[in-house]
Design an enzyme around this catalytic site. Sequence first.
Site, PDB file in Angstrom:
ATOM      1  N   GLY A  99     -37.962  30.742  32.883  1.00  0.00           N
ATOM      2  CA  GLY A  99     -38.516  30.488  35.184  1.00  0.00           C
ATOM      3  C   GLY A  99     -37.788  31.448  35.293  1.00  0.00           C
ATOM      4  O   GLY A  99     -38.249  32.120  36.313  1.00  0.00           O
ATOM      5  N   GLY A 121     -37.331  29.325  18.027  1.00  0.00           N
ATOM      6  CA  GLY A 121     -38.014  29.920  16.756  1.00  0.00           C
ATOM      7  C   GLY A 121     -38.955  30.888  17.568  1.00  0.00           C
ATOM      8  O   GLY A 121     -40.229  31.031  16.248  1.00  0.00           O
ATOM      9  N   MET A 125     -42.475  30.608  19.311  1.00  0.00           N
ATOM     10  CA  MET A 125     -43.468  29.811  18.826  1.00  0.00           C
ATOM     11  C   MET A 125     -43.667  29.442  20.131  1.00  0.00           C
ATOM     12  O   MET A 125     -43.535  28.898  21.160  1.00  0.00           O
ATOM     13  CB  MET A 125     -43.433  28.392  17.924  1.00  0.00           C
ATOM     14  CG  MET A 125     -42.919  28.208  16.914  1.00  0.00           C
ATOM     15  SD  MET A 125     -42.367  26.742  15.972  1.00  0.00           S
ATOM     16  CE  MET A 125     -44.459  25.938  15.398  1.00  0.00           C
ATOM     17  N   VAL A 156     -21.907  29.323  37.701  1.00  0.00           N
ATOM     18  CA  VAL A 156     -21.965  28.498  38.416  1.00  0.00           C
ATOM     19  C   VAL A 156     -21.858  26.725  38.110  1.00  0.00           C
ATOM     20  O   VAL A 156     -21.954  26.156  37.685  1.00  0.00           O
ATOM     21  CB  VAL A 156     -23.486  28.287  38.983  1.00  0.00           C
ATOM     22  CG1 VAL A 156     -22.815  27.514  40.764  1.00  0.00           C
ATOM     23  CG2 VAL A 156     -23.575  29.960  39.652  1.00  0.00           C
ATOM     24  N   GLU A 159     -45.080  21.178  13.681  1.00  0.00           N
ATOM     25  CA  GLU A 159     -44.416  22.109  13.120  1.00  0.00           C
ATOM     26  C   GLU A 159     -44.093  22.159  11.538  1.00  0.00           C
ATOM     27  O   GLU A 159     -43.685  21.608  11.064  1.00  0.00           O
ATOM     28  CB  GLU A 159     -43.419  22.819  13.916  1.00  0.00           C
ATOM     29  CG  GLU A 159     -42.309  24.135  13.373  1.00  0.00           C
ATOM     30  CD  GLU A 159     -41.111  24.700  14.014  1.00  0.00           C
ATOM     31  OE1 GLU A 159     -40.562  24.896  13.567  1.00  0.00           O
ATOM     32  OE2 GLU A 159     -41.299  23.595  15.538  1.00  0.00           O
ATOM     33  N   HIS A 182     -36.317  20.388  22.792  1.00  0.00           N
ATOM     34  CA  HIS A 182     -37.463  20.372  24.083  1.00  0.00           C
ATOM     35  C   HIS A 182     -37.348  19.489  25.558  1.00  0.00           C
ATOM     36  O   HIS A 182     -37.711  19.234  25.701  1.00  0.00           O
ATOM     37  CB  HIS A 182     -38.313  20.241  23.713  1.00  0.00           C
ATOM     38  CG  HIS A 182     -39.294  21.515  22.756  1.00  0.00           C
ATOM     39  ND1 HIS A 182     -40.242  20.924  21.952  1.00  0.00           N
ATOM     40  CD2 HIS A 182     -38.667  22.347  22.147  1.00  0.00           C
ATOM     41  CE1 HIS A 182     -40.613  21.968  21.140  1.00  0.00           C
ATOM     42  NE2 HIS A 182     -39.575  23.191  21.023  1.00  0.00           N
ATOM     43  N   GLY A 226     -37.815  24.245  33.375  1.00  0.00           N
ATOM     44  CA  GLY A 226     -38.628  23.254  32.393  1.00  0.00           C
ATOM     45  C   GLY A 226     -38.248  21.933  33.166  1.00  0.00           C
ATOM     46  O   GLY A 226     -39.719  21.220  32.708  1.00  0.00           O
ATOM     47  N   ASN A 259     -44.575  23.130  21.721  1.00  0.00           N
ATOM     48  CA  ASN A 259     -43.828  23.877  22.085  1.00  0.00           C
ATOM     49  C   ASN A 259     -43.993  24.094  23.490  1.00  0.00           C
ATOM     50  O   ASN A 259     -44.541  24.841  23.819  1.00  0.00           O
ATOM     51  CB  ASN A 259     -43.307  25.276  21.246  1.00  0.00           C
ATOM     52  CG  ASN A 259     -43.219  24.479  19.648  1.00  0.00           C
ATOM     53  OD1 ASN A 259     -44.300  24.482  19.184  1.00  0.00           O
ATOM     54  ND2 ASN A 259     -42.448  24.533  18.958  1.00  0.00           N
TER      55      ASN A 259
HETATM   56  P1  FAD Z   1     -33.241  28.275  29.246  1.00  0.00           P
HETATM   57  O1  FAD Z   1     -34.348  29.104  28.538  1.00  0.00           O
HETATM   58  O2  FAD Z   1     -32.500  27.035  28.273  1.00  0.00           O
HETATM   59  O3  FAD Z   1     -32.437  29.054  30.409  1.00  0.00           O
HETATM   60  C1  FAD Z   1     -31.324  28.254  30.872  1.00  0.00           C
HETATM   61  C2  FAD Z   1     -30.529  29.239  31.251  1.00  0.00           C
HETATM   62  O4  FAD Z   1     -29.384  29.529  31.994  1.00  0.00           O
HETATM   63  C3  FAD Z   1     -29.212  29.450  29.448  1.00  0.00           C
HETATM   64  O5  FAD Z   1     -29.224  31.380  29.865  1.00  0.00           O
HETATM   65  C4  FAD Z   1     -28.071  29.539  30.110  1.00  0.00           C
HETATM   66  O6  FAD Z   1     -26.626  29.579  29.434  1.00  0.00           O
HETATM   67  C5  FAD Z   1     -27.926  29.531  31.762  1.00  0.00           C
HETATM   68  N1  FAD Z   1     -27.632  28.646  32.482  1.00  0.00           N
HETATM   69  C6  FAD Z   1     -27.069  27.130  33.024  1.00  0.00           C
HETATM   70  N2  FAD Z   1     -26.723  26.371  33.630  1.00  0.00           N
HETATM   71  C7  FAD Z   1     -25.199  27.312  34.268  1.00  0.00           C
HETATM   72  C8  FAD Z   1     -24.814  27.369  35.419  1.00  0.00           C
HETATM   73  N3  FAD Z   1     -24.239  26.582  35.712  1.00  0.00           N
HETATM   74  N4  FAD Z   1     -24.407  28.731  35.791  1.00  0.00           N
HETATM   75  C9  FAD Z   1     -24.888  29.790  35.196  1.00  0.00           C
HETATM   76  N5  FAD Z   1     -25.475  29.505  34.573  1.00  0.00           N
HETATM   77  C10 FAD Z   1     -26.477  28.481  33.232  1.00  0.00           C
HETATM   78  N6  FAD Z   1     -39.453  26.716  22.478  1.00  0.00           N
HETATM   79  C11 FAD Z   1     -41.087  26.894  22.069  1.00  0.00           C
HETATM   80  O7  FAD Z   1     -41.687  27.509  22.701  1.00  0.00           O
HETATM   81  N7  FAD Z   1     -41.202  27.267  20.866  1.00  0.00           N
HETATM   82  C12 FAD Z   1     -40.012  27.730  20.120  1.00  0.00           C
HETATM   83  O8  FAD Z   1     -40.488  27.918  18.815  1.00  0.00           O
HETATM   84  C13 FAD Z   1     -38.568  26.787  20.785  1.00  0.00           C
HETATM   85  N8  FAD Z   1     -37.637  27.192  19.763  1.00  0.00           N
HETATM   86  C14 FAD Z   1     -36.669  25.968  19.721  1.00  0.00           C
HETATM   87  C15 FAD Z   1     -35.235  26.314  19.037  1.00  0.00           C
HETATM   88  C16 FAD Z   1     -34.236  25.801  19.851  1.00  0.00           C
HETATM   89  C17 FAD Z   1     -33.321  25.721  18.437  1.00  0.00           C
HETATM   90  C18 FAD Z   1     -34.065  25.229  21.075  1.00  0.00           C
HETATM   91  C19 FAD Z   1     -32.628  25.006  21.020  1.00  0.00           C
HETATM   92  C20 FAD Z   1     -35.280  25.376  22.088  1.00  0.00           C
HETATM   93  C21 FAD Z   1     -36.272  25.647  21.255  1.00  0.00           C
HETATM   94  N9  FAD Z   1     -37.604  25.862  22.062  1.00  0.00           N
HETATM   95  C22 FAD Z   1     -38.660  26.593  21.576  1.00  0.00           C
HETATM   96  C23 FAD Z   1     -37.129  25.353  23.537  1.00  0.00           C
HETATM   97  C24 FAD Z   1     -37.458  26.569  24.468  1.00  0.00           C
HETATM   98  O9  FAD Z   1     -36.512  27.327  24.491  1.00  0.00           O
HETATM   99  C25 FAD Z   1     -36.957  25.893  25.938  1.00  0.00           C
HETATM  100  O10 FAD Z   1     -37.951  24.913  26.385  1.00  0.00           O
HETATM  101  C26 FAD Z   1     -36.476  26.942  26.915  1.00  0.00           C
HETATM  102  O11 FAD Z   1     -36.386  27.915  26.897  1.00  0.00           O
HETATM  103  C27 FAD Z   1     -36.751  26.218  28.164  1.00  0.00           C
HETATM  104  O12 FAD Z   1     -36.570  27.658  29.238  1.00  0.00           O
HETATM  105  P2  FAD Z   1     -35.785  27.324  30.888  1.00  0.00           P
HETATM  106  O13 FAD Z   1     -35.921  28.650  31.438  1.00  0.00           O
HETATM  107  O14 FAD Z   1     -36.260  25.651  31.673  1.00  0.00           O
HETATM  108  O15 FAD Z   1     -34.125  27.242  30.267  1.00  0.00           O
END
Ligand code: FAD
Length: 491
Positions: A16, A105, A107, A235, A347, A430, A458, A468
Amino acid sequence: KQTIDSPIIIIGSGYGGAVSALRLCEAGKKVVLLEMGLNWEKSGIPFSNLLKPGQSSAWLRKKTIAPFMNIFSLTPFTGTLDRMEFDTINIWLGRGVGGGSLVNGGMAVTPKESYFKEVFPNLDAEKFYSHYFPLVQEELKVNIIDEKFLNDCPYYKFTRVGEEEAHKAGFKTMRVPNVYDFKYMEKEFRNEVPRSALNTEVIYGNNHGKNSLDKTYLKKALETGNLEILDLHCVDHIKLNDDKSYTLNVQQIDTSGKVIADKIFNCKKLILSAGTMGTLQLLLRSNAVNNLPVHEKIGKNWGNNGNFMTGRNWVKPLSGGTGSKQSTIPVGGIDNWDDKEHPFFTEIAPLPMGMDVATALYLLINRVNKKGEVGYDRINQKLILNWDESHTANMKENARYFIRKMNNANGGTRSHFLFNNGFGADICYHPLGGCVLGEATNEFGKLKDHENLYVLDGSLIPGTIGVNPFVTITAIAEYCIENLIRQNEFS
Ligand code: FAD
């Protein structure tokens, strides 16, 4: 305390945050992005692999926190993988510039259109499938493994065995796209380039091959010259000011987690992209600390995306099992979604342990029949989750059905080697929901009860998407930010 003013601040550099940064920077806006994790690329520190966990393997822990086999002790470091622990569920999270894209991963699965319509009845599905999903597939560099390579490569024996067994049990399989560059993987196999997926690199980061967000959206956003990323900036809470702007209390840390500076950031426009759990924590903690207004729907409609792990032991041991060498990048899935009684997607996951353990691992994704709720414990200052066995009952039933059918057709036992009772109900990769689009926010992610606060991550997805999630998170973020910019929210 150092005070920094910036018109637009984004918190978090996952999907995001990266989409928001790129589109705002392209529109000529100056953006500051605060990320609590490390900028790995800039630091020059290599990621460690699964078999030799090192600095990148855990966020400020003395022990590794992979779902299996944690025998390694560590010196606390701002590693890439974090875990939030609740009574009945553990939630794994990525930390660092690139968020979850560093550890996941790769995916890259587009949801089934019928399910997308069910989850988001108010969105224009036709526009998503003709425009936003293709757009994010291109931006994220999604590609598909070559079938010949898959059939010939010893590192994909686990997938071939998994598919063969699934067919024998009467299940339908599907090829799963990924952001890992499969042409690079073919070169790895021929030893022309350094190995990553073929060298057990994944949940602690990939040194090569994977197109994580630092190589795609964030790279493009930085190239505009309008983005500043401040890593190791955590933050703590946010405050709404009388003039409707925001003040952020931020702690800058070093790689051992020590606070090296307390900073204040002021901004007119604030985008929360801290991931489902991070965004909920910021909102609910700020409400507890300084009465930040939070709408009654915040925390509601949360789910684990139906994540349920299971496994089988003694898979084809006489013919060499699932293989001692395994790529870390999954490319196979079993699609049982249209089964009315047992709808799930799973998967065919790798288990690259450096030896043949004749064990198959599966991450099931199920419907979430009963949603959970996230709240805040003011005394212990942490998130609480209303989530128990009743929320995962249908998932366990599906896993039981799946394993029984697979074992009846192919032999094998439910894996007590991987999980206590053969089921990993408490493993969640997730987390989704809690700031659901159109419920806690307006139709484009602007939080209700606020004029200058947005959520793009998310947490907008109501707890489930059936596959995923990052392709959907990215597409929803594209849709929201495009419309927010069009409505002149950031001018
Ligand atoms: P995120 O990607 O979680 O990013 C949030 C960011 O905000 C992070 O970098 C965090 O450090 C930062 N943050 C949080 N709080 C603060 C704060 N207070 N101050 C400053 N920074 C902060 N999804 C798939 O579709 N395919 C896959 O193969 C898959 N495999 C996965 C394997 C693993 C081991 C894991 C853990 C997840 C996997 N996922 C997969 C899920 C996917 O990675 C997440 O759904 C996705 O990253 C979420 O995106 P987001 O933008 O919501 O937040």
